[in-house]
Write an enzyme that holds these catalytic residues in place. Structure first.
Site, PDB file in Angstrom:
ATOM      1  CB  ILE A  75      75.681-104.109   5.711  1.00 33.99           C
ATOM      2  CG1 ILE A  75      76.326-102.795   5.254  1.00 33.99           C
ATOM      3  CG2 ILE A  75      76.207-104.786   6.577  1.00 33.99           C
ATOM      4  CD1 ILE A  75      76.923-101.933   6.263  1.00 33.99           C
ATOM      5  CB  CYS A  76      78.997-105.366   2.802  1.00 34.90           C
ATOM      6  SG  CYS A  76      80.324-105.710   1.933  1.00 34.90           S
ATOM      7  CB  ALA A  77      78.415-109.497   0.164  1.00 35.65           C
ATOM      8  CE1 TYR A  89      83.121-103.074  -1.060  1.00 40.00           C
ATOM      9  CE2 TYR A  89      83.222-104.397  -2.858  1.00 40.00           C
ATOM     10  CZ  TYR A  89      83.666-103.425  -1.758  1.00 40.00           C
ATOM     11  OH  TYR A  89      85.243-103.170  -2.066  1.00 40.00           O
ATOM     12  CB  SER A 124      73.895-100.264   4.215  1.00 41.35           C
ATOM     13  OG  SER A 124      74.870 -99.021   4.247  1.00 41.35           O
TER      14      SER A 124
END
Length: 182
Positions: free
Chosen positions: A101-103, A122, A148
């Site tokens: 998720i994210c980075a 992200y 995500s």
């Protein structure tokens, strides 16, 4: 019972890690937090200290999946961990769940396991995701890889992981009991 590991590195995004751990455990999925250092205490990006369940060097049992939270510099710390990269490669080869998720999807790219795959992250990190099919969705699933976008999508990410592991009923129940409206 299904079991996953969630790697923690100094600078991890607390919402992304702890939401996933909390939601998965509520659903009855074993989720061990794993420190990539030799210290069980891991400091989050917003100075929240967490005591991991185990150290990476102590992981012995076989898990159904591995999950990476984002955050900075947590993602860079995961990216520079040989243990994390080797674990990702092995889980990919075995066809087990991989979540980021994210980075953190850039760590999957560093491990060489997302070439040609549908991936999200992200905003801004798509530049580091070479040779992927980048999709700006809240959660993107491509076979055994789930990615995500960020802290605000952590619950959706956790539910996608539950669904992948066969816990759809628990996901619906949790959404209702936690008054989640998406």
């Amino acid at each position: 019972m299904k079991k996953v590991i969630l790697f923690l590195a100094d600078g991890f995004e607390e919402i992304e890690a702890l939401t996933v751990v909390d939601v998965l455990r509520r659903a009855g999925i074993g989720c061990d937090t794993v420190s990539i250092s030799e210290d069980l205490e891991v400091n989050g990006a917003h100075n929240i200290k967490v005591i991991a369940d185990i150290k990476a060097s102590d992981v012995k049992s076989k898990y159904d999946g591995v999950i990476l939270p984002g955050g900075m510099p947590g993602t860079r710390n995961l990216q520079s961990s040989t243990c994390v990269l080797n674990t990702l490669k092995q889980y990919y080869e075995d066809g087990r769940l991989i979540g980021a998720i994210c980075a953190a999807p850039i760590v999957l790219s560093s491990a060489g396991i997302v070439k040609g795959r549908k991936v999200t992250s992200y905003p801004g990190f798509e530049k580091e995701l070479k040779e992927v099919c980048y999709i700006e969705e809240i959660v993107v699933k491509d076979d055994n890889i789930i990615t995500s976008r960020g802290a605000g999508t952590a619950f959706d990410f956790a539910v996608a992981i539950m669904n992948y592991l066969g816990y759809e009923k628990q996901g619906k129940e949790l959404k209702s009991s936690m008054i989640y409206h998406r």
